[in-house]
Motif scaffolding. Structure first.
Motif: not given
Length: 307
Positions: A162-190
């Motif tokens: 998953f490509h999640l570019p991070v800039t000052k303007d997109t950082k919040t959206d990227a982190e929100t998407r990351l948490l969605e992936l953590v939940d979707a994949f039932d992640v135990e460790l990052v």
């Protein structure tokens, strides 16, 4: 083929289990963290004995200054009489009596891991190889990156990228998407495998205790950007790397594993960077292994490693 020959062939490919053969054994790991008090080891070992379990390995540590007790028990049990769920249910009253923080897991269970990376792929490559060969008990379920440099490597391992570019303007959206992936994949460790972005305080808090970072220096020295170049300017005689849990303070989380490599005055800054890659891979690999084997317990901003 005669009847006798057929019977012999069937016996060779389908051996019959004799009554004398032992039942299959299921191994588990119990980790315990509680207030130090006399009788804890007796309570745990007595519970295991009462459930027909055999202790394979036990590690314990009592911190007198903090008054905390830590223990890791690797034990086996007959598969049919005692299941993991049954052990958990039956151990719960013991844990409640002694006010324990505890976990009981099948030994060798692979933890679901999401790896984050930027451009440099040496730590990612090491983890992918060791996960693929079973050297570390993990299943890498996804890789997230703010660049596409490692996309081909990840796809070769047949793992979602998953490509999640991070800039000052997109950082919040990227982190929100990351948490969605953590939940979707039932992640135990990052695992931050040279992920060159600072996580927000909110994200760090959300993933507290289950996010490991590799810092390319021997913390607490040479924090921040370009630590190897800082080390070169100081004329260091060892290069190190530090794996630690992530918290809200940059490079200040509880230290898990550190590696050092000897160097001398002939090494340039670029040489130190190259040498440091091996230290980074080793430190991160150990940290991930110990976490997934249930060997790490937190004591404030320090770690207790039972190995």
């Amino acid at each position: 083929m005669s009847t006798a020959q057929m019977s012999t062939a069937q016996a060779l490919v389908s051996p019959v289990r004799t009554p004398e053969e032992p039942a299959a054994m299921v191994e588990h790991v119990l980790t315990v963290d509680c207030v130090e008090s006399a009788g804890i080891v007796h309570a745990v070992s007595g519970f295991l004995l009462g459930h027909g379990c055999d202790i394979i390995d036990i590690k314990q540590y009592g911190d007198k200054a903090q008054g905390r007790f830590f223990m890791r028990v690797h034990f086996s049990a007959a598969q049919e009489p005692v299941s993991t769920d049954e052990l958990r249910r039956n151990f719960a009253p013991v844990a409640e009596k002694w006010q324990m923080n505890w976990q009981l897991e099948p030994h060798g269970r692979k933890r679901r891991v999401l790896v984050m990376v930027s451009k440099m792929g040496h730590c990612l490559n090491d983890l992918l190889f060791r996960a693929r060969t079973g050297d570390i008990p993990v299943e890498i379920v996804a890789v997230v990156s703010n660049h596409r440099d490692q996309e081909g490597l990840v796809h070769w391992h047949d793992i979602p990228f998953f490509h999640l570019p991070v800039t000052k303007d997109t950082k919040t959206d990227a982190e929100t998407r990351l948490l969605e992936l953590v939940d979707a994949f039932d992640v135990e460790l990052v695992v931050l495998a040279r992920y060159m972005q600072v996580l927000s305080d909110g994200l760090s808090a959300r993933l507290a205790g289950r996010t490991i970072n590799i810092h390319h220096s021997f913390l607490p020295s040479f924090k921040g950007a370009k630590p190897y170049h800082q080390a070169y300017e100081r004329g260091v005689k060892t290069v190190g790397a530090t794996a630690h849990y992530v918290n809200a303070e940059l490079d200040e989380g509880p230290i898990i594993s550190q590696q050092v490599i000897d160097v001398d005055h002939t090494y340039t800054a670029d040489d130190l960077v190259a040498v440091g890659r091996d230290a980074e891979c080793a430190a991160l690999r150990n940290a991930v292994r110990w976490h997934c084997e249930g060997r790490i317990l937190l004591l404030g901003n320090r770690t207790v490693i039972l190995r």
